[in-house]
Structure formats: structure tokens, C-alpha cells
Design a protein around this motif. Structure first.
Motif, PDB file in Angstrom:
ATOM      1  N   THR A 156      37.051  24.878  -4.999  1.00 36.73           N
ATOM      2  CA  THR A 156      37.550  25.982  -6.027  1.00 36.73           C
ATOM      3  C   THR A 156      38.342  26.875  -5.100  1.00 36.73           C
ATOM      4  N   ILE A 158      38.122  30.204  -4.781  1.00 29.59           N
ATOM      5  CA  ILE A 158      37.323  31.116  -3.826  1.00 29.59           C
ATOM      6  C   ILE A 158      36.890  30.385  -2.422  1.00 29.59           C
ATOM      7  N   HIS A 193      25.590  38.022  -1.471  1.00 34.66           N
ATOM      8  CA  HIS A 193      25.096  36.771  -1.799  1.00 34.66           C
ATOM      9  C   HIS A 193      26.162  35.753  -2.248  1.00 34.66           C
ATOM     10  N   TYR A 194      27.337  36.318  -2.928  1.00 33.80           N
ATOM     11  CA  TYR A 194      28.467  35.478  -3.007  1.00 33.80           C
ATOM     12  C   TYR A 194      28.795  34.830  -2.017  1.00 33.80           C
ATOM     13  N   ARG A 196      27.258  33.957   0.719  1.00 35.31           N
ATOM     14  CA  ARG A 196      26.167  32.780   1.209  1.00 35.31           C
ATOM     15  C   ARG A 196      26.272  31.519   0.121  1.00 35.31           C
ATOM     16  N   TYR A 198      28.789  30.741  -1.981  1.00 34.76           N
ATOM     17  CA  TYR A 198      29.871  29.765  -1.398  1.00 34.76           C
ATOM     18  C   TYR A 198      29.784  29.072  -0.082  1.00 34.76           C
ATOM     19  N   ARG A 203      29.365  23.886   2.522  1.00 36.15           N
ATOM     20  CA  ARG A 203      28.696  22.970   3.620  1.00 36.15           C
ATOM     21  C   ARG A 203      28.641  21.744   2.853  1.00 36.15           C
ATOM     22  N   SER A 211      22.088  21.122   6.056  1.00 38.42           N
ATOM     23  CA  SER A 211      20.984  21.832   6.388  1.00 38.42           C
ATOM     24  C   SER A 211      21.139  21.684   8.134  1.00 38.42           C
ATOM     25  N   THR A 218      25.427  29.585  10.613  1.00 37.83           N
ATOM     26  CA  THR A 218      25.022  30.669  10.092  1.00 37.83           C
ATOM     27  C   THR A 218      24.662  31.751  11.551  1.00 37.83           C
ATOM     28  N   VAL A 220      21.985  34.487  11.567  1.00 34.25           N
ATOM     29  CA  VAL A 220      21.235  35.029  10.739  1.00 34.25           C
ATOM     30  C   VAL A 220      21.254  36.574  10.648  1.00 34.25           C
TER      31      VAL A 220
ATOM     32  N   ASP B 729      18.171  39.415  -0.125  1.00 29.52           N
ATOM     33  CA  ASP B 729      19.731  39.044  -0.823  1.00 29.52           C
ATOM     34  C   ASP B 729      19.209  37.499  -1.287  1.00 29.52           C
ATOM     35  N   TRP B 730      20.057  36.904  -1.988  1.00 24.36           N
ATOM     36  CA  TRP B 730      19.846  35.450  -2.352  1.00 24.36           C
ATOM     37  C   TRP B 730      20.456  34.666  -1.595  1.00 24.36           C
ATOM     38  N   ILE B 731      19.593  33.639  -0.869  1.00 30.21           N
ATOM     39  CA  ILE B 731      20.047  32.883   0.255  1.00 30.21           C
ATOM     40  C   ILE B 731      19.813  31.353  -0.166  1.00 30.21           C
ATOM     41  N   PRO B 732      20.832  30.532   0.117  1.00 28.83           N
ATOM     42  CA  PRO B 732      20.166  29.294  -0.291  1.00 28.83           C
ATOM     43  C   PRO B 732      19.706  28.648   0.714  1.00 28.83           C
ATOM     44  N   GLU B 734      19.451  25.822   2.191  1.00 28.46           N
ATOM     45  CA  GLU B 734      19.982  24.890   3.475  1.00 28.46           C
ATOM     46  C   GLU B 734      20.626  25.813   4.543  1.00 28.46           C
ATOM     47  N   GLU B 735      20.702  27.237   4.172  1.00 30.34           N
ATOM     48  CA  GLU B 735      21.257  28.062   5.191  1.00 30.34           C
ATOM     49  C   GLU B 735      19.966  28.764   5.958  1.00 30.34           C
ATOM     50  N   LEU B 763      17.705  29.636  -5.160  1.00 32.29           N
ATOM     51  CA  LEU B 763      18.111  30.553  -4.294  1.00 32.29           C
ATOM     52  C   LEU B 763      17.061  31.285  -3.772  1.00 32.29           C
ATOM     53  N   PRO B 768      16.860  37.948   5.411  1.00 25.54           N
ATOM     54  CA  PRO B 768      17.282  36.674   5.923  1.00 25.54           C
ATOM     55  C   PRO B 768      16.634  36.717   7.349  1.00 25.54           C
ATOM     56  N   VAL B 877      19.829  34.950 -10.012  1.00 28.01           N
ATOM     57  CA  VAL B 877      21.205  35.513  -9.337  1.00 28.01           C
ATOM     58  C   VAL B 877      22.136  35.882 -10.269  1.00 28.01           C
ATOM     59  N   PRO B 878      22.807  36.975 -10.212  1.00 28.49           N
ATOM     60  CA  PRO B 878      23.723  37.374 -10.943  1.00 28.49           C
ATOM     61  C   PRO B 878      24.974  36.308 -11.018  1.00 28.49           C
ATOM     62  N   TYR B 879      25.615  36.166 -11.956  1.00 29.68           N
ATOM     63  CA  TYR B 879      26.526  35.044 -12.462  1.00 29.68           C
ATOM     64  C   TYR B 879      27.908  35.451 -11.755  1.00 29.68           C
ATOM     65  N   THR B 880      28.507  34.310 -11.023  1.00 28.12           N
ATOM     66  CA  THR B 880      29.668  34.464 -10.362  1.00 28.12           C
ATOM     67  C   THR B 880      30.885  33.741 -11.165  1.00 28.12           C
ATOM     68  N   GLU B 881      32.029  33.990 -10.862  1.00 30.31           N
ATOM     69  CA  GLU B 881      33.232  33.313 -11.738  1.00 30.31           C
ATOM     70  C   GLU B 881      34.043  32.823 -10.745  1.00 30.31           C
ATOM     71  N   ASP B 882      34.615  31.683 -11.082  1.00 27.97           N
ATOM     72  CA  ASP B 882      35.491  30.809 -10.063  1.00 27.97           C
ATOM     73  C   ASP B 882      36.014  29.473 -10.726  1.00 27.97           C
ATOM     74  N   THR B 883      37.142  29.178 -10.252  1.00 29.18           N
ATOM     75  CA  THR B 883      37.866  28.018 -10.713  1.00 29.18           C
ATOM     76  C   THR B 883      38.431  27.155  -9.802  1.00 29.18           C
TER      77      THR B 883
END
Lengths: 229, 885
Positions: A156, A158, A193-194, A196, A198, A203, A211, A218, A220, B729-732, B734-735, B763, B768, B877-883
Motif C-alpha cells: 500500500t 503507506i 500503533h499505526y 507497529r 504497518y 514483515r 516473527s 524492532t 523494544v 499501545d497496540w502491538i502485533p 510477531e513484533e 493486537l 512494549p 484498535v482504532p481504524y486506519t485508512e490506506d490504499t
């Protein structure tokens, strides 16, 4: 060979580092406070600076600002364990990397090597169109194309912007805040968090094992770093 | 002037004074005592002030009256004088001591002349000595002066000797409590010559004074009194000192004096008793026996008792029967002297006999001050006053008597006269039950008259034919009055019982409720509601906030509560307002609730509405209620203390096990470092470099272990000190996993790592750094306890509305250990194993999980080993916009 300035007030550490780095063939100058560090950095023309933030006379932060006013040489911060905020602050002000005390010497040497290499590389090859991130992944920045194993990966807007921000400063630790500013703009700085989410997308699409990433690393609590081999 | 202190002594004294003010909060009071005006008290006081000033002490003058005496006036030069306060009352300006200004200025010592002075109307305190008390209470030392006639207990003697009555007095307790008293002595002849020289009064007053107060005989008597007062004081000090020094505690219980009162006596009797008590240097008690005739004299009684208290007496009101109440009191307080006042000679003898019988070991004496008893005239007037007061009952009883007479007249021919008398007796009994003894007496006399007039021959006249009727009349009268007395007494007893029952009920109620309360505010609320509902006293509590030294309202029931008075009570720890010595014009009474010398709260009561203020029983209940309140507060405090102790014991236990664990775990790597570095040093010396590699590696390894240990300890202390703020915060997944694996990369080489992140894995809303610590600890644990080549699986998924993160292995598992116990600090699966760590890792994980509102559980793994599962709520999670590009 490269010249390194160490700004560190703890004599045991600076002495050990000097011996270590000199054995690796670097030319080393030691300064033990902010003032002498300032003089050493401006007069010795170093290729890299190792900087301890807790100096007796003034915070190391000032030295970063001072160096950044005339040079973009790599600066590696050496800091105590709990100073997450001061680390982020230092990185935002232009430091490239950090190491938390106590650190292993092999790690330090690896970082120094990486920074010296990328610094020279960027200086040498700013206009290369295709950049190889790993054995299988390469990026064509002007063409806005990303290949994995020879096939095009759909990113995308972004995601691509984020990747570019990372590629622009390889090996450097980029804070969440910095990436938010670069990719989303000042209005989004609070929504970290955006980055994170993306990063997780990138990845998923680019790493072989998301992972256990190979180049999208990352840091931390601080941010991310793109490792270039 | 008799004594002048030498300079070196003074310097030392000044220092001592400074020191002691630093230690104790209350200031020291030094009194300059004189036999008469003009002996040079002010002069002595100012001289000493000057010398202290030279010694470097901060001393100021609060109030000094020089009476235009030149030498005294000169002494004021060079001393700082606090400006007096001007108070305007009825177009007259009073110049008074400015207490607040002195407290604001906060000198070490302040000089305040004329202690017994009465303040201008409308001042905070009526008397200057109360001002001085307030100043002492904030920790300022005070120099003050007074003459011997100003002492309350000597006041009577002095006025008898000199024929001059002195109005302004101070309570003896102030004199007794003074830290130092200096007698300023001047022989009478010198004093008279000073007077004649005009050094004391202006010439026109001199002559008058010389003939009255300043007669030589007077002066000698006064001088003797003051010398004796000083001797008494010294005597007491010696005794006190002896008591402090002696190892055996010899209490002076053998010398307690009890003054028993049962009438309204003159204050001289109390002064005398107090003086006797003092002469024996014994404690002084004053008790009232509440006889029926005293019931409507409560105001006077409370005045007398207050006066006794001002002389240092302990007071009480005895409700039970004489002489047993006296015996009980004496036993309870362990007293040995008993004083009575002269009642009637016969009466006193009777009482003495009674008391001697039940108290054979007690010395009993009578004081020659007669009790004021109402004489006959007064009694008759009282009787009619009582009748008039109840005109209605008077008329009713009269009418009733006539009515009965009218009814009985037609019957008198059929019924025997003896029985007719019975009807009258019934009426008398009825009246005494209903209206009391006075009415009953009246009715019996009236009945006899009616009976005589209408039924005894000759009818229609008071004359009596048969002399025997006179016996009937007399018997009737005796029986009537006697039974009326009995009934009235019974009534009184039952009324008393009822009152006591009410008291008991109120106390029971409050006690029952207070037994259940768990915090201070609840105590205040309970007491407040009970006071207003049972005793009809509107009230409210103000709680003291210790940190800010501020009073806050607990309830709001009263209007116009004076904040200044609240503050006064708070700082002086004594009651003020209505009915007290301080600002008694105020609407309410402000009473502090003091537990272990701290004011916890202030109760503001409106006693003006209820007539009950003078009722001693109400006062007693109030005292009991407050005692109960204090007790409850103390109980709550001790519960709190006990909790604290328990907690600190637990902390102590933890610390102990930490030290034990630490000493073991620190010793192992430290020993390794020490031996290896020594070997290394030896090898280097011998230049045997090729053999040193192993030791060097061991050094590196041990240091790394130490570093990990330290970071765990630091983490735990930080987490437990509640300093940590979550930075969620929201963390995946995998991270999180990636970062952990990256940091443990080197140690994971020999293990088979599997990562499984479910497709729908949400998430994680976490901090973290902390989540990295948690996961690292779990993986590190798996590495520590599993043999090389084992499988370690990290998985993240979604289960219902929870996010799951787990670490499992196929290692040895938990064995016999209860897995949940592993989360306690310093608990390890295997004690004294060679695996390092002090059992903090899992405790840290648990703490972190709890901080995230998550659960961390240990269970056997499906792989065969141990498994640790973090279960935490999902946060959207709050929504994010992307294309796409």
C-alpha cells in the motif's frame, strides 16, 4: 583507518574501550566530559562518536546537537538501563544508535562496523536505483517497485512510504515518533500503533519469518531499524 | 532586689533554654513572684531580659506596664516591643496584648507583665493568663509577673489579712505548672521607703496606700505568705526529683484529700481544703453528694466544681447513697484524708460517726466553713413560690379536696368516721404521687380542716368535742406527710433509675454501633446522629486532616460555625466557646476529640437550645460518649497499626528470603569470577596464554549471569514500588515475539524454536518494554530448565474475547511442585539447583501481567513439559485508512 572519539566519564570503561578499539585498528581519542568532547569532536575529525549521556558537566544531549550542526557522522549512545525517554530524545535529536550498559563488546564492534560501512556507502552511492535488502528482497525506489524472489510484492502507499523512510537511513535506529512524522505527518504523532501495525504488514509481506525478522528489526520501546548487510 | 544571676551562668542557661524549646513543643514559663506591688518584679524581669539579649537570645517585650517608674522605663530601651492591640468598646480604647502578633513574630522568649490582668470585653480570652497559655502552647517561652495575692488559693487569706479584696486571680495550677519561679523579695521597710520616695505610686495615691495596703503588718504577712508559697514549691520539686530518681515507685496515694460537699459552700472552704492538700503535697479531690434539695442548684454546683478544678482538684458528682458513695470514691482513688464542711452540728456528728464506721483507717476532719442552708423563712417562701408556680395544681387539689368532702358529707351518717379518714388518706397519697410532697402536705392539712369542719361534731366549726379526734388528726397528718415523703422519694428514685436507664440505653446504642464501624468518618457520623436524636443536641464534627493541618466538615448541621475557633481548639487542644473560659459568647461549644495527644476531630455542639446544659446527667453522658468515641478511634488506630505491623512483618520475611536467595546466587558467579580471574592472572604472569581461554570465557559467562540477576532484582523493586506507569499501545504478536527472540538469539542456538501466530490473532494492548520482559523471562526460564535440543513453542491466538500468548516446552515439567506457587517471589521449582536465578523471574511476570489486567497461569504443556499462558483482554484498535499503490 577510521577515527573514533569516545566521550565517557567513567575511566574504567573508556580505558577498556580504547584498548578494545585500538586493537581493532581504529584511531581513538578519549574525552571525559562534555567540554573536552566538544573540542575533540571538532578538532579530531572523527568518523564516529561513542557518547555517554550522563556526563559530569552537561548532558550529552547538547553534544549531539552541537555535532549535528556541522556533521552527519554516526553517533552511538551509551546509556544506562532505564533511560528509555532520554534514549528516544537523543535519537530524535540525531543520534544514530544506542547501546544499553552493560553491553557486550562484540555487539559494540558489530554496530561500529555497520555504521561506518553504511555511512560511507550512502555517501558513495546515493543514486543507485535498486537497493538489495536481503538475498531475496530488493527495492526500486524511483519506480516504486518491490521484488521478493523476483516477483513483485503489492504494497500500500503507506507501507511503501514507511519502507522508504527506513531505507533512507539504514542501520540507524528510527523512533516511532520520527517514523510517524515522516510517513503520516505531525497530526498523527500520538497514534504510534499505526507504525507497529504497518511494520507488521511489511514483515508479513517481505520477511521469510515475520516473527524472526532478518532486516526489519524492532528496538523494544524505542522504534525500528533496517539492517543492511 | 535579692538575687542577681551572674553572667556565665546566664549564658549557659540561655543555651539550655534554647535547647529545651527545640525539643519540647510547649514553651517554658518563668514567673516573677512578689509579695506586693512595687517590689521590683518588672525591673527584675527586664534586667534578666537584657542579659539574655546580650547572650544572643531573641527576646521581645509583649506587654510591660512601667507605671511611669523612671528606672523601669529606662530598662525598656534596647528591647524590641511588640505593638499593643487597640480594642474599642463603648467609645473606650483598651490597649491589650497582641497574641497573634507575638505568635507571628515567634521570638524565643516574650516578656508579658501582669499575668492576672482581665482582658477587655470581647477579647478571645477573658484573662491574660489564658493568652499566655496560648503563647506557651505554640512553643514560645514566657516571662511573666504576679503578686502573691493573685494566687487563687491564697486569695481568701490575703483579703482576710489585708481587708482588700482582689478581683484578678490566676488558677493555682498555672503557678504549679510554671517551669521556674523567681521570688523578687524586698523587706517591708525598704518597700515602704520606696513608696514614700514616690517610686511606686504617684504622690496623691501614696498616702491612701500607706494606710491601707502598705501597712507594715500587712506587708510582713504578705511577705511571709509568698516565702511560704515558694517553700512549698521547692518542697514539691524536691519530692518530685526524689520520685524520679528513686527506683521504687513510691506514689503519694497515701496522702490524697477528698473534700465532700453536700450544700452550697463559700469558696473559702475549697481554698482551705486545697491549701491543706498542698501542705501535705497530696492530690486534691472534690466531690458533691447530690441530695434532692440540691437538684435545682446545678448551676451553683457546677460553678463550685469549676472553681475547685481551677485549684487543681479532681472533681466528681456522687449519685449513690451516703456514706457508701464516699467509701467507693475513696477506695477507687486510694485516698487517706477526708474533709467535711460544717452542716448542722448534730448532722455533722452523725455523718462523722457513719463515716468512721465504714472507713476506720481514714482521717476525717471538718472545715469550719458553714454550709449555706435555707432558713425557715426562706423555706416558707419557697413553699408558696412552689405553690404559686403551679397555681393550676394548687386549685385542682383544693377543688378535689372540697369535692370529696361534698361527697362524703351525705355518707357520713352511714360510714364510720375512721373509714371517712381513709378516703382523705387516699387523696393525700394520690396527690403525692401526682404532684409531689409540697402539694401532699398541703392537701393533708386541708383535709383535716375539711374533715373537722364538716364531719366532726360540732359540725360547722373547727372546735372538737372529743379530745380523741386530736389524736386522729395528728396521726392523719403524720401518716399523710410521711407517706407523701416516701412516695416522693420512690418517685425520685424511679425517675433516677429511668434517667440512668436512658443513659445506659444511649450508651448501649452508641457502643453497639461503634463496635461495627471501620473508619473514622463513620464514627463521627454515628456519634453525631445519636447526640442529636437522643440528647437533642444539634451538632457536627470537623475532621482534622493531619497532612495539611486543616479541619474539614464531616456533616453540615449547624450554621455560622466559627472557623477561627476551630483553629484555636485544634492548636490548643482544649475546648472553647459556649460555657468555657474561651470566647464563651460564642453560640456553640467546640470540643476536641483527642486520642494519644492528637486532635482527631472537633465536635461542635449547640447546647444553647437544650436547657440541658446544666443537667449534670447530660453532661455525664456527653463525657461518656466522648470517652467511647476516643476509645473507638484508638481502636481503629491500633487496628491500622496492627495491619501495618503485619505488612512490615511480611516485608521483613520477604527481605529475609531475598537475602538468603541472593547470597547463594550472587556467591556462585562471584566465586567463579574470583577464581577464574586469579588463574588468569597467574597464567598471564607465566605467559601461558594458550591455556587461559577457558578461564576468560568463564569470566565472561559469570559476569553475564550477574548482569541478568541484577536486572531482575531492579525490575522487581521497580515494579513493586508502584513507580511503573504503563505505556500501553497496540502491538502485533510477531513484533513482541520477534523482539524477544532477537534479544535471546545467542542462547537459543541449541534449541528448537517454534512460533505460531494464529491468523485471527488480535493486537496486544500492552506496554512494549514490560511485555518484552515478561516474554523474555518465560523463554529464558524454558531455556534454563530444559535440556539442549528441546522444543520451545511460542504461540499467540485469540480465544473468545481474550488474547492468548503462551510459551510451552517439552522439558521436565513441574514435577511435584504446585505450578501456581512458582509465581511467589523467591520460589523455585528445585531448591539449590545449579541453575542460577533467585526465583524472581516468574514473580516479575506475574506482576507485569497483573498490571495489564491480565492473568498468567502455569499448566502442563501438550508437548509434555511446562506451559505458561498469558490471558489478557482484547482492546479494539482504532481504524486506519490506506490504499494500494
Amino acid at each position: 583507518m577510521s577515527t573514533i572519539v569516545i566521550v565517557e566519564d567513567e575511566e574504567h570503561i573508556s580505558k577498556a574501550l580504547k584498548i578494545l578499539l585500538e586493537s581493532e585498528g581504529y584511531t581513538v581519542f578519549v574525552a571525559n566530559d562534555q567540554k573536552s568532547g566538544q573540542i575533540a569532536c571538532s578538532s579530531r575529525c572523527p568518523d564516529l562518536v561513542l557518547l555517554d549521556l550522563g556526563l559530569p558537566d552537561k548532558d550529552g544531549i547538547f553534544l549531539i546537537q552541537e555535532i549535528r550542526s556541522y556533521s552527519d557522522i554516526p553517533i552511538i549512545i551509551l546509556s544506562a538501563r532505564d533511560g528509555e525517554n532520554s534514549k528516544i530524545n537523543a535519537l530524535d535529536l540525531g543520534a544514530d544508535d544506542y547501546l544499553t550498559k552493560p553491553f557486550s563488546t562484540s555487539e559494540l564492534l558489530a554496530r561500529i562496523r555497520a555504521h561506518l560501512r553504511t555511512h560511507n556507502k550512502i555517501v558513495m552511492a546515493k543514486n543507485t536505483s535498486e537497493i538489495k535488502l536481503s538475498d531475496s528482497v530488493s527495492v526500486d525506489i524511483p519506480g516504486k517497485l518491490v521484488y521478493k524472489n523476483g516477483e513483485i510484492v503489492h504494497l500500500t502507499k503507506i507501507e511503501f512510504r514507511l519502507l522508504c523512510a527506513l531505507i533512507k537511513e539504514p542501520n540507524k535506529v528510527l523512533t516511532h515518533r520520527y517514523l510517524m512524522l515522516q510517513v503520516w505527518g505531525a497530526n498523527y504523532v500520538e497514534h504510534q500503533h499505526y507504525v507497529r501495525i504497518y511494520m507488521a504488514h511489511l514483515r508479513q509481506k517481505l520477511e521469510d519469518d515475520p516473527s524472526n525478522p532478518e532486516f526489519l528489526i524492532t528496538e523494544v520501546g524505542i522504534g525500528y531499524r533496517l539492517i543492511l548487510k | 532586689m535579692a538575687q542577681v544571676n551572674d553572667g556565665t551562668m546566664l549564658n549557659a542557661k540561655a543555651k539550655a533554654m534554647l535547647e529545651s524549646t527545640k525539643e519540647s513543643k510547649r514553651g517554658l514559663l518563668k514567673l516573677f513572684l512578689g509579695a506586693a506591688p512595687g517590689v521590683g518584679k518588672t525591673y527584675a524581669m527586664l534586667t534578666e531580659a537584657h542579659e539574655l539579649r546580650k547572650a544572643g537570645l531573641d527576646i521581645v517585650v509583649g506587654y510591660v506596664e512601667t507605671h511611669n517608674r523612671a528606672d523601669t522605663q529606662a530598662l525598656l530601651d534596647g528591647l524590641e516591643i511588640i505593638k499593643r492591640k487597640e480594642i474599642n468598646v463603648n467609645n473606650f480604647t483598651y490597649h491589650e496584648l497582641d497574641v497573634q502578633e507575638i505568635i507571628k513574630r515567634r521570638p524565643v522568649t516574650v516578656v508579658i507583665d501582669e499575668m492576672p490582668h482581665t482582658n477587655a470585653p470581647g477579647s478571645v480570652h477573658q484573662k491574660r493568663w489564658q493568652d499566655i497559655e496560648e503563647i506557651l502552647n505554640v512553643g514560645i517561652n514566657v516571662f511573666s509577673a504576679l503578686n502573691i495575692q493573685h494566687l487563687e488559693s491564697l486569695n481568701g487569706v490575703v483579703s482576710r489579712v489585708t481587708n482588700v479584696y482582689v478581683n484578678e486571680t490566676i488558677p493555682d495550677t498555672i503557678f504549679d505548672k510554671a517551669d521556674e519561679v523567681r521570688l523578687v523579695d524586698l523587706p517591708p521597710d525598704d518597700l515602704i521607703s520606696r513608696l514614700q520616695c514616690g517610686k511606686i505610686y504617684l504622690p496623691d495615691i501614696v498616702k491612701r496606700a500607706q494606710h491601707n495596703y502598705f501597712k507594715k503588718s500587712n506587708l510582713i504577712a504578705l511577705r511571709e505568705l509568698s516565702l511560704r508559697a515558694m517553700t512549698n514549691r521547692l518542697d514539691q520539686q524536691v519530692k518530685q526529683q526524689r520520685q524520679i530518681n528513686s527506683t521504687t515507685t513510691s506514689t503519694d496515694t497515701n496522702f490524697g484529700l477528698l473534700l465532700v460537699l453536700d450544700g452550697i459552700v463559700s469558696k473559702d472552704a475549697i481554698r482551705e481544703a486545697s491549701r491543706i492538700a498542698k501542705a501535705f503535697s497530696s492530690s486534691f479531690h472534690c466531690a458533691y453528694i447530690l441530695t434532692p434539695s440540691l437538684r435545682n442548684k446545678k448551676k451553683e454546683i457546677s460553678d463550685i466544681l469549676n472553681f475547685a478544678e481551677s485549684l487543681g482538684a479532681q472533681t466528681a458528682i456522687l449519685n449513690t447513697e451516703f456514706p457508701y458513695c464516699v467509701k467507693d470514691y475513696i477506695k477507687e482513688h486510694n485516698l487517706s484524708l477526708l474533709a467535711l464542711t460544717q452542716y448542722k452540728e448534730k448532722d455533722t456528728v452523725k455523718k462523722l460517726k457513719q463515716l468512721n464506721e465504714i472507713l476506720p483507717n481514714i482521717t476525717i476532719f471538718t472545715l469550719p466553713y458553714s454550709v449555706h442552708l435555707p432558713d425557715l423563712k426562706e423555706r416558707v417562701i419557697n413553699f408558696f413560690k412552689n405553690c404559686l408556680k403551679s397555681t393550676n395544681t394548687f386549685l385542682a387539689t383544693t377543688a378535689l379536696t372540697f369535692l370529696i368532702t361534698l361527697l362524703l358529707v351525705p355518707l357520713s351518717h352511714y360510714i364510720h368516721q375512721t373509714n371517712l379518714v381513709m378516703f382523705y388518706l387516699l387523696l393525700v397519697l394520690f396527690t403525692s404521687v401526682k404532684f409531689g410532697i409540697y402539694m401532699a402536705s398541703y392537701v393533708s392539712i386541708l383535709s383535716i380542716l375539711c374533715f373537722d369542719l364538716t364531719m366532726v361534731t360540732p359540725r360547722g366549726s373547727f372546735a372538737v368535742h372529743d379530745i380523741q379526734y386530736l389524736i386522729t388528726f395528728a396521726t392523719f397528718l403524720v401518716i399523710g406527710i410521711f407517706s407523701a415523703r416516701l412516695v416522693t422519694h420512690l418517685r425520685q428514685v424511679s425517675k433516677q433509675t429511668r434517667e440512668q436507664e436512658k443513659q445506659t440505653k444511649i450508651m448501649y446504642n452508641i457502643a453497639k454501633k461503634l463496635a461495627q464501624v471501620i473508619d473514622d468518618v463513620e464514627v463521627y457520623n454515628t456519634v453525631s446522629t445519636n447526640l442529636s436524636s437522643f440528647l437533642d443536641i444539634p451538632n457536627e464534627f470537623w475532621e482534622i486532616d493531619e497532612q495539611n493541618d486543616e479541619a474539614n466538615r464531616v456533616q453540615t448541621n449547624l450554621k455560622g460555625v466559627d472557623k477561627a475557633l476551630i483553629n484555636f481548639v485544634m492548636s490548643n487542644k482544649q475546648e472553647a466557646g459556649f460555657g468555657t473560659n474561651t470566647l464563651n459568647k460564642s453560640k456553640y461549644l467546640y470540643a476536641p476529640v483527642i486520642v494519644s495527644d492528637k486532635v482527631h476531630a472537633i465536635c461542635v455542639m449547640d447546647l444553647s437550645k437544650s436547657v440541658q446544659y446544666t443537667s449534670t446527667s447530660t453532661f455525664q453522658i456527653l463525657q461518656a460518649v466522648f470517652a467511647l468515641t476516643r476509645q473507638t478511634l484508638a481502636r481503629l488506630e491500633s487496628v491500622e497499626d496492627a495491619k501495618q505491623t503485619l505488612m512490615s512483618m511480611e516485608a521483613e520475611r520477604l527481605r529475609h528470603s531475598l537475602i538468603q536467595a541472593l547470597s547463594h546466587d550472587l556467591k556462585t558467579p562471584l566465586t567463579a569470577i574470583m577464581t577464574n580471574s586469579e588463574i588468569l592472572y597467574k597464567h598471564i604472569k607465566e605467559k601461558a596464554f594458550e591455556t587461559s581461554e577457558e578461564e576468560a570465557l568463564a569470566l565472561v559467562d559469570s559476569s553475564k549471569r550477574l548482569v541478568q540477576l541484577m536486572s531482575n532484582i531492579l525490575d522487581m523493586s521497580k515494579l513493586q514500588s508502584n513507580e511503573v506507569k504503563l505505556n500501553q499501545d497496540w502491538i502485533p504478536a510477531e513484533e513482541i515475539i520477534g523482539a524477544t527472540l532477537h534479544s535471546l538469539k545467542e542462547r537459543l542456538h541449541d534449541y528448537n524454536i517454534k512460533v505460531d501466530v494464529a491468523r485471527d490473532c488480535p493486537l496486544f494492548y500492552v506496554d512494549p518494554i514490560l511485555i518484552d520482559r515478561l516474554l523474555s523471562n518465560l523463554v529464558d526460564n524454558a531455556i534454563k530448565y530444559c535440556p539442549k535440543g528441546s522444543t520451545i513453542k511460542i504461540s499467540a491466538s485469540k480465544r473468545g474475547d481474550k488474547a492468548i500468548l503462551s510459551v510451552s516446552d517439552n522439558g521436565p515439567g513441574f514435577g511435584q511442585v504446585n505450578p501456581q506457587r512458582l509465581f511467589d517471589p523467591f520460589k523455585r521449582g528445585i531448591k539449590e539447583s545449579k541453575v542460577t536465578g533467585i526465583g524472581l523471574g516468574l514473580a516479575i511476570c506475574k506482576t507485569i501481567a497483573r498490571a495489564h489486567n491480565a492473568d498468567l497461569v502455569a499448566m502442563p504443556s501438550t508437548l509434555g513439559g511446562a506451559s505458561f499462558v498469558l490471558i489478557m483482554p482484547i482492546v479494539d484498535v482504532p481504524y486506519t485508512e490506506d490504499t494500494f499503490l
